[in-house]
Design an enzyme around this catalytic site. Sequence first.
Site, PDB file in Angstrom:
ATOM      1  CB  THR A 206      -1.145  -0.284   1.693  1.00  0.00           C
ATOM      2  OG1 THR A 206      -1.676  -1.275   1.579  1.00  0.00           O
ATOM      3  CG2 THR A 206      -2.243   1.468   1.518  1.00  0.00           C
ATOM      4  NE  ARG A 234      -9.385  -6.710   3.197  1.00  0.00           N
ATOM      5  CZ  ARG A 234      -8.153  -5.920   3.625  1.00  0.00           C
ATOM      6  NH1 ARG A 234      -7.945  -5.328   2.066  1.00  0.00           N
ATOM      7  NH2 ARG A 234      -8.072  -5.674   4.756  1.00  0.00           N
ATOM      8  N   GLY A 236     -10.550  -3.158   1.274  1.00  0.00           N
ATOM      9  CA  GLY A 236     -10.281  -2.511   2.729  1.00  0.00           C
ATOM     10  C   GLY A 236     -10.648  -1.427   2.771  1.00  0.00           C
ATOM     11  CG  ASP A 237      -7.834   1.215   4.805  1.00  0.00           C
ATOM     12  OD1 ASP A 237      -7.242   0.235   4.313  1.00  0.00           O
ATOM     13  OD2 ASP A 237      -7.173   1.974   5.247  1.00  0.00           O
ATOM     14  CB  THR A 257      -0.720   2.142   5.596  1.00  0.00           C
ATOM     15  OG1 THR A 257       0.021   1.050   5.121  1.00  0.00           O
ATOM     16  CG2 THR A 257       0.097   2.700   6.871  1.00  0.00           C
ATOM     17  N   GLY A 258      -2.565  -0.472   7.171  1.00  0.00           N
ATOM     18  CA  GLY A 258      -2.230  -1.292   8.315  1.00  0.00           C
ATOM     19  C   GLY A 258      -4.042  -2.136   8.255  1.00  0.00           C
ATOM     20  N   GLY A 260      -7.268  -3.095   7.502  1.00  0.00           N
ATOM     21  CA  GLY A 260      -8.189  -2.471   6.584  1.00  0.00           C
ATOM     22  C   GLY A 260      -9.410  -2.061   7.354  1.00  0.00           C
TER      23      GLY A 260
HETATM   24  C1  SD4 Z   1      -6.206  -3.014   3.337  1.00  0.00           C
HETATM   25  N1  SD4 Z   1      -5.079  -1.110   4.690  1.00  0.00           N
HETATM   26  O1  SD4 Z   1      -6.331  -3.333   2.397  1.00  0.00           O
HETATM   27  C2  SD4 Z   1      -4.726  -1.328   3.590  1.00  0.00           C
HETATM   28  C3  SD4 Z   1      -3.538  -2.616   3.761  1.00  0.00           C
HETATM   29  C4  SD4 Z   1      -2.387  -1.759   3.676  1.00  0.00           C
HETATM   30  O2  SD4 Z   1       0.038  -1.496   4.117  1.00  0.00           O
HETATM   31  O3  SD4 Z   1      -2.244  -0.461   4.115  1.00  0.00           O
HETATM   32  N2  SD4 Z   1      -1.336  -2.235   4.032  1.00  0.00           N
HETATM   33  O4  SD4 Z   1      -6.223  -3.268   4.412  1.00  0.00           O
END
Ligand code: SD4
Length: 345
Positions: A206, A234, A236-237, A257-258, A260
């Site tokens: 990301t 799926r 994510g955020d 990030t992280g 989601g």
């Molecule tokens: C998600 N937030 O798809 C993203 C993943 C992400 O570093 O940020 N990875 O959940």
Amino acid sequence: MGINRRHFINLTSLSVAGFSIKGFANNAKPNKTNKPIVISTWDAGLNANKGAWAVLSTGGAALDAVEKGVMVTEDEKNCCVGLGANPDRDGFVTLDASIMDHEFNCGSVGFLERIKHPISVARKVMEKTPHVMLVGEGAQQFALSQGFTLESGELSDDAKKEYLNWLKKSTYKPIINIERKQSTTQLDAKFQAPTKLSNGEWNHDTIGMVALDAHGNLSGSCTTSGAGFKLRGRLGDSPIIGAGLYVDNEVGAVVATGQGEDVIRVAGASAVVEQMRQGKSPQEACKFVVERIRRIKKEKANDIQVCFIALNKNGEHGSYALHKGFNYAVHSNDGASLVEAPFIY
Ligand code: SD4
């Protein structure tokens, strides 16, 4: 648990050829607008920021900068943001992206397959349709109608290997800081990303970026392959305006990030902007929302990473992460730097 001061001292003394690694972000130049400026997530942001800076430093618009900037990462051969990324559990790479400008215009795509620059499709959704979000087959058809090319859909060699390996156990488990480029700073063994780097140096999936241009306008972008080996379908955020990305030109711009799912749960980016509106600094605002996530998740917060980066109207920036190991890249008239985010755990 408070901020680990010893870690702060260690990090402030590190430097790597070509740019500096700073300690926790201090909000620079409080009384004077620090513009133009761009910040973006993880080490990969250093290269992405260069793309954005080419626009910003010549008087260009933040919107163009955040699109061009993350396209650098989408283009990187060994990068896992785009089509070279790990697939979902059925073996298909699906991409999410979003973009937002200084006038609440926004666009996003989700579950997009076989298109190289999802961020540019998101911008087309914003500019050419009455909608905010297109997903799946419809998003792909729209991209083709706008002149984008349908790519092969073949997994990259790295992704093929990873997928075959994953199929042996087929269990889905988020890995904290999987995005982190190895070796720029010492991470705890517990949070060290696994070695996936058979073909390159980036390990991220990301990139999120926010920028303030010379005219005083903010914009943001985010593009991702999402969580590797996710359930098919799926999201994510990252493609969700208000969760992965939010921009309010009167206040600031935030990208997440992280994990989601846990960013969506608290409308993360929007929640951080609202905290800045109440007068918090970018770092305090990010911290407030990360702590809310920790309270909601209770002991499960041990197993996930969530991070925000924020930029306010004055060009002050800040960040906060649930776990140690998140960093972000900054580029301004002061040069390029990497900043270690403060964290709870
Ligand atoms: C998600 N937030 O798809 C993203 C993943 C992400 O570093 O940020 N990875 O959940």
